[in-house]
Design an enzyme around this catalytic site. Sequence first.
Site, short mmCIF file in Angstrom:
data_model
loop_
_atom_site.label_atom_id
_atom_site.label_comp_id
_atom_site.label_asym_id
_atom_site.label_seq_id
_atom_site.Cartn_x
_atom_site.Cartn_y
_atom_site.Cartn_z
N GLN A 127 0.84 -1.20 0.00
CA GLN A 127 0.00 0.00 0.00
C GLN A 127 0.87 1.24 0.00
OE1 GLN A 127 -2.63 0.27 3.36
NE2 GLN A 127 -3.34 2.32 2.87
N GLY A 128 0.76 2.06 -1.03
CA GLY A 128 1.57 3.27 -1.14
C GLY A 128 0.74 4.52 -0.91
N SER A 130 1.23 6.75 2.50
CA SER A 130 2.01 7.72 3.27
C SER A 130 3.27 8.15 2.54
CB SER A 130 2.38 7.13 4.64
OG SER A 130 1.23 6.89 5.41
N SER A 162 4.26 -1.32 4.04
CA SER A 162 4.44 -2.61 4.71
C SER A 162 4.71 -3.73 3.70
CB SER A 162 3.19 -2.95 5.51
OG SER A 162 2.94 -1.98 6.50
N GLU A 245 -9.87 -0.85 6.27
CA GLU A 245 -8.66 -0.94 7.10
C GLU A 245 -8.99 -0.80 8.57
OE1 GLU A 245 -4.12 0.77 6.95
OE2 GLU A 245 -5.73 2.14 6.47
N SER A 385 -4.85 7.64 13.05
CA SER A 385 -4.21 7.84 14.35
C SER A 385 -5.25 8.05 15.45
CB SER A 385 -3.27 9.05 14.31
OG SER A 385 -4.02 10.24 14.21
#
Length: 400
Positions: A127-128, A130, A162, A245, A385
Amino acid sequence: MDLDVPPEDLLFADQVRQFVNENLSAKLRRAGELTTSIFSDFDASMAWQKVLNAQGWAAPDWPEEYGGPGWSYTQRMIFKEILVESGAPTLQMSGILLLGPVLMKYGSEGQKKLLPRILDGQDVWAQGFSEPNSGSDLASLRTRAVKQGDEYVIDGTKIWTSYAHRSNKIFCLVRTSAEGRPQAGISFVLVDLDTPGVTRKEILGLDGEIEQCQVFFDNVRIPATNLVGEENQGWEIARFLLEFERGLISQYSIINRRLKVVRRNAHLYRHHSGCSYIEEPKFRSSLGLLEIDSLALQQTENRMSATLRVGDNPGVLSSLVKLAGTELGQRVDELALQAIGTGFSVSQNHVLDPSYVGEHVGDEASLTIPNYYLNNRAATIYGGSAQIQRNIIAKAILRN
């Protein structure tokens, strides 16, 4: 609100347990038990995925038309909870959990042909999203994709990707327009990681393991057909993806399993005063509070499940579960470390390899605690977050 599990789902749970008991080998179970993050040993993860896929269970949340089992929400949660209880390895979920639903909703017919390759493990996706200085604030991302004829040319970088070092493909958010609101100029694209101009740099974590990478794009050319949805629709797609997610795993199941280890160790290890930790009043009180809070988390998850079972939107409950679950998990990690004392401060990463045979410090059931503590500090950051979840919860309450 009905929180009872229907009899047919209890029968379903028995069938799942039987399958797991018959198909989860001792080697795969050991890999699961030695997991120190949301990622299990890669080879074990892929081997377990093949077992599940042969049964049609690799993607419990997928509809039947795309290779999923077509289960109800309750059955999916039962299945996931049993996998946690059994100590099965976790799967590489970026493709199954995140990209799969996106392609089903927004993908072209050609892109939907990638779905079977996700299920059987031919394609492993990273997953790209951030970027350096653009973590939770995805609207500020700067990786650009410029359309030239029937191609897009990508320049920029992604970080905290990741398992990009074990993946062969990546899905990315890229900036395709600088006009208007920042969110309006973002697109969603698919990239082969062996494309010329793509390089990967591994990142060593606090726990001494490599799970994250930085991916660099230098004049990377991809077919325009790799655009998912429409150009500048990426923000909408990303919001859809992040719903998956944040909400489709039982935090309680993971926490309850780890609390059992803490209670076991509290009887096994001794406090500096000479008594066992379970006999030490302050420790026993802390453990009791964690167990009470875990039951409250379970009840909140049950409320969310009951809401989804009847087709309603859980709303702010998903943010509440994410916030409470990750923060509670970190409190459990802290108490788990306290119970084993300083004996595990030595690095034993080599022992966490499922194929390792040899000596180690302490008993095997506690080997994962130090690394899990270090890795799980990120749980209140990824997937939205803690600060963002608090804002979502506050806005929902203030609106009412």
